[in-house]
Design an enzyme around this catalytic site. Structure first.
Site, mmCIF file in Angstrom:
data_model
loop_
_atom_site.group_PDB
_atom_site.id
_atom_site.type_symbol
_atom_site.label_atom_id
_atom_site.label_comp_id
_atom_site.label_asym_id
_atom_site.label_seq_id
_atom_site.Cartn_x
_atom_site.Cartn_y
_atom_site.Cartn_z
ATOM 1 C CB CYS A 71 -13.683 8.782 7.328
ATOM 2 S SG CYS A 71 -12.609 10.007 6.469
ATOM 3 C CB CYS A 76 -8.706 15.978 13.056
ATOM 4 S SG CYS A 76 -8.669 15.302 11.243
ATOM 5 N N GLY A 128 0.820 -1.157 -0.104
ATOM 6 C CA GLY A 128 -0.028 -0.119 -0.082
ATOM 7 C C GLY A 128 0.920 1.276 -0.106
ATOM 8 C CB ALA A 129 2.254 3.349 -2.451
ATOM 9 N N GLY A 130 0.231 4.624 0.120
ATOM 10 C CA GLY A 130 -0.786 5.893 0.485
ATOM 11 C C GLY A 130 0.036 6.426 1.535
ATOM 12 N N GLY A 161 0.051 6.070 4.941
ATOM 13 C CA GLY A 161 0.998 5.427 5.799
ATOM 14 C C GLY A 161 2.200 4.663 5.062
ATOM 15 N N GLY A 215 -4.200 11.489 10.372
ATOM 16 C CA GLY A 215 -2.622 11.693 10.212
ATOM 17 C C GLY A 215 -1.717 11.394 11.406
ATOM 18 C CE LYS A 257 -7.031 18.902 5.090
ATOM 19 N NZ LYS A 257 -8.016 18.327 5.851
HETATM 20 C C1 LIG Z 1 -11.413 12.593 1.932
HETATM 21 C C2 LIG Z 1 -10.356 12.384 3.037
HETATM 22 C C3 LIG Z 1 -9.925 13.300 3.325
HETATM 23 C C4 LIG Z 1 -9.042 13.090 4.801
HETATM 24 N N1 LIG Z 1 -8.381 14.276 5.266
HETATM 25 C C5 LIG Z 1 -7.608 13.739 6.567
HETATM 26 C C6 LIG Z 1 -6.803 15.295 7.042
HETATM 27 O O1 LIG Z 1 -6.880 16.179 6.284
HETATM 28 N N2 LIG Z 1 -6.012 14.928 8.084
HETATM 29 C C7 LIG Z 1 -5.894 13.833 8.559
HETATM 30 O O2 LIG Z 1 -5.206 13.502 9.519
HETATM 31 N N3 LIG Z 1 -6.472 12.554 7.952
HETATM 32 C C8 LIG Z 1 -7.333 12.659 6.720
HETATM 33 N N4 LIG Z 1 -7.951 11.393 6.432
HETATM 34 C C9 LIG Z 1 -7.932 10.282 6.913
HETATM 35 C C10 LIG Z 1 -6.682 9.503 6.702
HETATM 36 O O3 LIG Z 1 -5.328 10.371 6.927
HETATM 37 C C11 LIG Z 1 -6.693 9.431 5.291
HETATM 38 O O4 LIG Z 1 -7.526 8.482 4.820
HETATM 39 C C12 LIG Z 1 -5.343 8.606 4.578
HETATM 40 O O5 LIG Z 1 -5.141 8.657 3.328
HETATM 41 C C13 LIG Z 1 -4.990 7.147 5.072
HETATM 42 O O6 LIG Z 1 -3.734 6.696 4.817
HETATM 43 P P1 LIG Z 1 -3.507 5.140 4.712
HETATM 44 O O7 LIG Z 1 -2.003 4.779 4.176
HETATM 45 O O8 LIG Z 1 -4.074 4.272 5.820
HETATM 46 O O9 LIG Z 1 -4.746 4.606 3.500
HETATM 47 P P2 LIG Z 1 -4.619 5.303 2.012
HETATM 48 O O10 LIG Z 1 -3.976 6.580 2.018
HETATM 49 O O11 LIG Z 1 -5.820 5.142 1.485
HETATM 50 O O12 LIG Z 1 -3.474 4.346 1.225
HETATM 51 C C14 LIG Z 1 -3.706 3.136 0.959
HETATM 52 C C15 LIG Z 1 -2.864 2.622 -0.233
HETATM 53 O O13 LIG Z 1 -3.194 1.167 -0.645
HETATM 54 C C16 LIG Z 1 -3.253 0.955 -2.022
HETATM 55 N N5 LIG Z 1 -3.897 -0.409 -1.749
HETATM 56 C C17 LIG Z 1 -5.069 -1.002 -1.576
HETATM 57 N N6 LIG Z 1 -5.191 -2.301 -1.825
HETATM 58 C C18 LIG Z 1 -4.047 -2.552 -2.415
HETATM 59 C C19 LIG Z 1 -3.540 -3.647 -2.773
HETATM 60 N N7 LIG Z 1 -4.059 -5.030 -2.777
HETATM 61 N N8 LIG Z 1 -2.108 -3.827 -3.155
HETATM 62 C C20 LIG Z 1 -1.466 -2.892 -3.197
HETATM 63 N N9 LIG Z 1 -1.632 -1.547 -2.777
HETATM 64 C C21 LIG Z 1 -3.115 -1.445 -2.358
HETATM 65 C C22 LIG Z 1 -4.358 1.903 -2.158
HETATM 66 O O14 LIG Z 1 -4.757 1.900 -3.481
HETATM 67 C C23 LIG Z 1 -3.807 3.238 -1.583
HETATM 68 O O15 LIG Z 1 -2.878 3.546 -2.344
HETATM 69 C C24 LIG Z 1 -8.557 11.812 5.229
HETATM 70 C C25 LIG Z 1 -9.458 10.804 4.641
HETATM 71 C C26 LIG Z 1 -10.393 11.023 3.441
HETATM 72 C C27 LIG Z 1 -11.201 9.851 2.838
#
Ligand SMILES: Cc1cc2nc3c(=O)[nH]c(=O)nc-3n(C[C@H](O)[C@H](O)[C@H](O)COP(=O)(O)OP(=O)(O)OC[C@H]3O[C@@H](n4cnc5c(N)ncnc54)[C@H](O)[C@@H]3O)c2cc1C
Length: 426
Positions: free
Chosen positions: A160, A354, A8-10, A12, A321, A389
């Site tokens: 969320c 937040c 997962g390249a988000g 986290g 975050g 932000k």
């Molecule tokens: C619209 C929105 C706004 C937000 N704003 C804030 C904010 O302002 N401040 C804050 O602190 N938090 C915020 N959040 C909450 C949280 O920080 C974010 O959702 C954040 O992106 C979560 O990070 P993550 O790495 O867990 O998931 P994600 O960022 O969703 O990353 C997960 C990654 O894994 C990939 N993935 C999924 N399945 C697979 C697989 N099988 N193989 C390989 N890759 C895969 C996905 O495509 C994605 O790229 C927000 C959330 C949303 C939805």
């Protein structure tokens, strides 16, 4: 030498590989597996949905960056995890073995739980993905060309909530700029038992702050709302009483609607015995490790955490975050210990910090710890939140492009909030 694979390249996953790269040294191999070539900065999606940002301003092309910093990056995506074999099966059929795995796959968006919900097979927009936000902007322009009612909110079981409030206030700001707001009745529909609950049973006076903001902006609201079905232009939902019994059936018209769905775990991990809870979130111990497979760690939205308390319509606790950064740092240290044959020691701080942006101002809140009663329970409104932000966006995109390992919230936002609190106390 050990091989650590991050899935997962988000927010986290990227933070995880950079911290691991910095701390582990070159003798250990780090592999990052995403499901596309692009990093998306999710928190800016609501701005994309009103045209304040373009897709390319909040995304980063990962292959070149990862090559530059010595991280083996694959964008094929994981089809299935086989933790009993320490192996991942990729979407192209290839296999990847690991010594340690960090799951950071974020959520699967459960639009399918409400008929007619979502941008792909339904009638509502989303800001969960940058692509969704781009499509939502097209729909927003249609609204601007032919104004009519708007519904913003969250589906039953959502965790969320902040971005739904943000989106409501941001489109209010944009419609005012275009002098169209007087032709757009707006409603906020949410499973929260009260406005500003946020899945956290409120933080400081988020109830008062958010209600005042909705009132000031002439946005009506319905809490304890269970959206049951969406038709083209009509939202059907049941309002329940405090015991969860049906109180009133609603049918509201809309020309534009953005509803955040409930989340669940992604298909690649769903129903792997001992790894996930029934909704597919990864079970972890206090050291971010899965109890059944202790060489598997998890960070971010994919982690199973319990709701803060029961609510008449189900709601979950958000993972934001600051909490994600702290999970990443704990995981890095615990993998380092494991590689040295030591027991893990680092625990994440289960705190919520937040920034909810309203386009022209915003509300910041801090819940330390997330579950009440708290040592710090604070919320504040001001223009500085919007600026903070923007700073978060700039900082994080710079971090992704330049492989910076430093966390943002700990160093920046907590200090900024400390200064704002100090100023308020004089
Ligand atoms: C619209 C929105 C706004 C937000 N704003 C804030 C904010 O302002 N401040 C804050 O602190 N938090 C915020 N959040 C909450 C949280 O920080 C974010 O959702 C954040 O992106 C979560 O990070 P993550 O790495 O867990 O998931 P994600 O960022 O969703 O990353 C997960 C990654 O894994 C990939 N993935 C999924 N399945 C697979 C697989 N099988 N193989 C390989 N890759 C895969 C996905 O495509 C994605 O790229 C927000 C959330 C949303 C939805």
């Amino acid at each position: 030498m050990g091989r650590v694979v991050v899935m997962g390249a988000g927010i986290g996953g990227i933070s995880q590989v950079y911290e691991l790269r910095k701390e582990l040294g070159k003798q250990h191999e780090i592999v990052l597996i995403g499901d596309s070539d692009t990093f998306e900065f999710t928190p800016s999606n609501p701005w994309v949905a009103v045209g304040w940002r373009k897709h390319e301003q909040i995304t980063v092309d990962l292959p070149a960056v990862m090559a530059k910093y010595g991280i083996d990056f694959r964008s094929t995506g994981v089809r299935r995890i086989h933790p009993e074999e320490n192996r991942l099966e990729l979407n192209d059929g290839a296999g990847v073995d690991y010594d340690y795995l960090v799951i950071a796959t974020g959520p699967k968006l459960a639009f399918d739980e409400v008929p007619g919900l979502g941008p792909e097979n339904g009638y509502t927009q989303s800001v969960c993905r940058t692509g969704h936000a781009g499509a939502s902007f097209v729909d927003f322009e249609k609204l601007a060309a032919d104004p009519g009612p708007v519904i913003v909110g969250t589906a039953p079981g959502a965790s969320c909530f902040g971005p739904a409030y943000e989106y409501a206030f941001i489109i209010d700001t944009e419609l005012k700029k275009r002098k169209l707001r007087d032709r757009v009745p707006m409603h906020f529909v949410t499973p929260e038992p009260y406005i500003g609950h946020l899945g956290l049973d409120g933080v400081g006076d988020t109830k008062g702050l958010m209600e005042a903001e909705l009132r000031e902006r002439h946005i009506g609201w319905v809490c304890n709302a269970k959206i049951t079905r969406v038709e083209d232009g009509t939202m059907h939902f049941t309002e329940v009483d405090e015991d969860g019994n049906d109180k009133k059936q609603h049918e509201l018209p809309f020309r534009h609607s953005m509803i955040l769905p409930a989340f669940k775990g992604v298909d690649a991990v769903m129903d792997v015995e001992g790894l996930t809870n029934p909704r597919g979130f990864i079970l972890i111990d206090e050291f971010q490790r899965n109890p059944t497979y202790p060489n598997v760690y998890a960070v971010g939205v994919c982690v199973a955490i319990p709701p803060v308390g029961p609510t008449p319509v189900p709601t979950g606790a958000p993972k934001t975050g600051y909490m994600i950064e702290s999970m990443v740092t704990a995981t890095t240290h615990n993998i380092m210990s494991a590689l040295e044959g030591k027991e893990p020691e680092e625990r994440a701080t289960w705190n919520a910090v937040c920034l909810a942006d309203f386009g022209d101002s915003g509300v910041a809140f801090i819940a330390l710890p997330q579950i009440p009663p708290r040592n710090l329970n604070w919320a504040s409104r001001g223009k500085w939140v919007h600026l903070a932000k923007v700073a978060y966006e700039k900082y994080f995109l710079h971090k992704v492009r330049s492989a910076k390992a430093e966390p943002f919230y700990e160093r920046t936002i907590l200090k900024l909030v400390g200064a704002v609190r100090l100023k308020g106390s004089h």
